[in-house]
Write a protein that holds these residues in place. Structure first.
Motif, PDB file in Angstrom:
ATOM      1  N   SER A 287       0.822  -1.208   0.000  1.00 25.13           N
ATOM      2  CA  SER A 287       0.000   0.000   0.000  1.00 25.13           C
ATOM      3  C   SER A 287       0.851   1.251   0.000  1.00 25.13           C
ATOM      4  N   ASP A 289       0.587   4.811   2.017  1.00 26.80           N
ATOM      5  CA  ASP A 289      -0.100   5.442   3.144  1.00 26.80           C
ATOM      6  C   ASP A 289       0.328   6.905   3.245  1.00 26.80           C
ATOM      7  N   THR A 321      -5.056   5.549   2.782  1.00 30.64           N
ATOM      8  CA  THR A 321      -4.352   4.388   2.239  1.00 30.64           C
ATOM      9  C   THR A 321      -4.942   3.991   0.897  1.00 30.64           C
ATOM     10  N   GLY A 323      -4.135   1.114  -2.536  1.00 30.32           N
ATOM     11  CA  GLY A 323      -3.394  -0.077  -2.940  1.00 30.32           C
ATOM     12  C   GLY A 323      -2.447   0.228  -4.071  1.00 30.32           C
ATOM     13  N   SER A 328       1.956  -4.034  -5.814  1.00 33.71           N
ATOM     14  CA  SER A 328       0.614  -3.903  -6.393  1.00 33.71           C
ATOM     15  C   SER A 328       0.634  -4.332  -7.863  1.00 33.71           C
ATOM     16  N   PRO A 342      -6.103  -3.054  -6.376  1.00 33.52           N
ATOM     17  CA  PRO A 342      -5.545  -3.130  -5.028  1.00 33.52           C
ATOM     18  C   PRO A 342      -4.859  -4.464  -4.710  1.00 33.52           C
TER      19      PRO A 342
END
Length: 689
Positions: A287, A289, A321, A323, A328, A342
């Motif tokens: 992810s 963030d 957040t 993805g 990914s 995601p």
């Protein structure tokens, strides 16, 4: 004992930061996260840098165990005992739905309906007990849930925030017959109005208890078994730390533990470097963030949803957040549009270039194919070499062919879409909330963040980026410097004019006493003990509240504020939020919030700076071709940790270190500040200064 260890377990990598406080030296490690039990990677990472745990004073852990259990629905089999007529609160929620249109929803609570049992009892919203709890019915319900295989139970009585007597009696009866300690009461977790949010938070806490408590116990036992005699602390979602005992009883507080540690570290590093305003971007394997720090203060959100319907009402650092991590997966939909995430390849099997069985391209594969990541020196220490050709073939097959692009153009397209999504997340926490990103610096960290820093400056219009000394393990560093924090909330639900000053003083004093007691029980040394007192307030008739801070300072001097002090603070907060006051409006207090903070010692960040003998010439490792904007560029490659303070490197350049790679794009310049941070800025701006 002078060694401090921070361990952050992410979806792809486990990061370790080891600080010898006596000498000021730091060591880092980055190992693949072990699954399904994350304790293996945790212990492996520590073992790579510390042979003898007997000399370790503190181990602080940022964990995603709770987050993963919620997202993957891998918590415990849990039961609920609730008031007659209220078993479906968890399912009804706020009458929201995942998709706007349609006649049916698709949400299943973590507690199935047959395990949500009702008992006779009723407390009114005023706090008056209308119907005393039937304890025989409570015991029978507990035995039914136990026999049904439940390993945890939550007691959720309506209006228990106003008067917990019925619920407390029921909890005592359940604990007397329950076979373990996993019994959760809503008035203990969240004594706050709004039934769904209280029910949801408490049920999710029970859902996580066996999983998280078992995981932390295994870690604690393993550490003690290796002669560790120091304190073992867990990072909370609010950016503070807590004891293992508290985390085992309140695992819901760990829901955003790992990302919160990164934001704490970023704020500390930025403040020391002279940047009071910073937007953080933590790019791991799964992810991206994002959080915003304004004037040195992180933003706390009172509520978040880990997934649809999984609402947690607890103070958490506000983090957006998406993805878009290194792992990914890039894919083309039926309409011919390129998407990122995601879904993630994680650490196992990982990107295609890892050669562990994945065949679908990831963001990391695009960076490898374009020459931005050295295939001969992959981070993590577990792989000897990355398979560039396999990554190129995967990109050509899954992205290039559907879009009619050659592999290099397809790889650039993957990065362009990923960068666009990341820029959107930055705009969400800045522009869409009234902040001008030009007034902020961008701090990328995580294993992949520094590869995309230049793109974020260009896409969002941020002036400069600050790359920490160890960006790949910044969250682990945050574990080391996080303060211990205890948050309390109590619903008052009263007009300000009718506030009972004596009752308020008693509640504040109880919060402070409980918080200080928890600090004392931790056995930690604190530089200071502070308190923060605030209220959730609104005008009568309004649904949404504003946060009204009224006190921040030494806990020993904290007192309940007077009505006039609260009124003045409310007008200031309301005016700042909405630009006007409501003429004739009646101010109401919904909730009292109190935080008790034990300030842990911070180490001097200059100890991380390059050694005096560092030399720009010796930092040069050679050159390699890197693909930028449709063509290959001969690009300088340097050892980032060997760069001296004050060094300037014009792009294009690659700065390599064991935990990450920093991309200096052609239009950028990198400078090393006195803390060893890399400051990235456009060449024109650098030349002007």
């Amino acid at each position: 004992m002078s060694t401090l260890i921070g361990v952050d377990v992410g979806g792809t990598f486990t990061d370790v930061f080891v600080l010898d406080a006596a000498s000021g030296t730091a060591r880092v490690a980055k190992v693949p996260t072990s699954r399904p039990d994350q304790s293996g990677g945790f212990l492996d990472g520590i073992g790579q840098q510390v042979a003898d745990l007997a000399g370790v004073a503190t181990v602080v852990h940022g964990t995603t165990a709770g987050t993963n259990a919620l997202l993957e629905r891998k918590g415990a089999r849990v039961g609920v005992i609730t008031t007659e007529g209220f078993r479906d609160v968890l399912e009804m929620r706020r009458r929201d739905r995942r998709a706007t249109w349609g006649l049916r929803g698709d949400f299943d609570p973590v507690v199935p309906r047959d395990l949500r049992l009702e008992v006779p009892e009723r407390t009114l919203a005023t706090g008056r007990v209308h119907t005393p709890v039937d304890l025989e019915a409570v015991r029978a319900a507990a035995e039914t849930l136990r026999d049904a295989g439940c390993s945890a139970v939550a007691v959720l009585f309506v209006n228990a925030y106003a008067n917990p007597d019925n619920e407390a009696a029921a909890v005592a009866a359940v604990r007397a017959v329950w076979p373990n300690a996993h019994v959760t009461a809503s008035h203990e977790v969240l004594p706050e109005l709004r039934e769904f949010e209280r029910f949801s938070t408490t049920a999710l806490n029970a859902y996580l208890q066996p999983e998280v408590a078992g995981y932390l116990t295994r870690l604690d036992d393993a550490l003690r078994g290796q002669a560790f005699g120091g304190e073992f602390l867990i990072v909370q979602s609010n950016g503070g730390v807590m004891s293992v005992e508290t985390a085992s009883a309140r695992p819901i507080r760990t829901a955003l533990s790992g990302p919160a540690a990164g934001v704490i570290a970023a704020g500390h590093i930025a403040q020391a470097a002279g940047f009071a305003n910073v937007i953080t971007g933590d790019m791991g394997g799964t992810s991206f963030d994002v959080s915003l720090i304004a004037e040195g203060q992180t933003a706390l959100s009172p509520q978040t949803a880990i997934d649809f319907g999984m609402v947690i009402r607890a103070p958490m650092i506000e983090i957006a957040t998406i993805g878009a991590g290194g792992g990914s997966i890039a894919w083309v939909d039926k309409g011919g549009l390129l998407n990122i995430g995601p879904e993630s390849a994680g650490s196992t099997p990982g990107p295609v270039a890892y050669g562990q069985g994945n065949t679908r391209p990831t963001v990391t594969d695009a960076n490898v194919v374009l020459g931005r990541i050295d295939p001969d020196n992959p981070i993590g220490g577990k792989l000897d070499r990355l398979d560039v050709e396999a990554a190129r073939e995967a990109i050509a097959t899954h992205v290039g062919k559907p879009l009619g692009l050659d592999p290099l153009a397809a790889a650039e397209a993957i990065l362009r879409v990923a960068n666009s999504r990341m820029a959107g997340a930055i705009r969400l926490v800045s522009i869409e909330r009234g902040h001008d990103p030009k007034a902020f610096a961008f701090m990328p960290f995580g294993g992949g963040g520094a590869l995309h820093a230049g793109a974020m400056l260009a896409e969002v219009g941020i002036g400069r980026a600050i790359v920490p000394r160890y960006p790949g393990v910044t969250s682990a560093l945050g574990c080391v410097i996080a303060d211990m924090r205890q948050d309390f909330v109590q619903t008052l639900n009263v007009a300000l004019a009718d506030l009972d000053a004596d009752a308020l003083a008693q509640t504040v004093a109880a919060h402070l006493a409980d918080g200080l007691r928890l600090l004392d029980s931790a056995g930690s040394a604190f530089q200071a003990r502070d308190a923060v007192i605030s209220f959730d307030m609104a005008y009568a008739g309004q649904t949404h509240t504003v946060d009204v801070p009224v006190w921040s300072g030494p806990a020993a001097h904290a007192l309940a504020p007077t009505s006039s002090e609260i009124a003045a603070a409310f007008e200031t907060a309301y005016l700042a939020a909405f630009g006007r006051l409501l003429d004739g409006g009646v101010a109401r207090i919904l909730n009292l919030r109190t935080a008790v903070i034990g300030k842990r010692p911070k180490f001097d960040l200059t100890t991380l700076a390059p050694e005096a003998e560092a030399d720009l010439h010796t930092a040069r490792k050679g050159t390699r071709p890197v693909y930028f904007d449709g063509g290959w560029h001969d690009t300088a490659v340097l050892a980032r940790l060997a760069l001296p303070v004050g060094a300037r490197v014009d792009g294009p350049a690659i700065l390599e270190q064991p935990d990450t790679t920093i991309l200096v794009e052609p239009q950028l310049r990198a400078e090393v500040d006195r803390f060893g941070n890399i400051i990235l800025s456009p060449r024109e701006a650098s030349d002007a200064t």
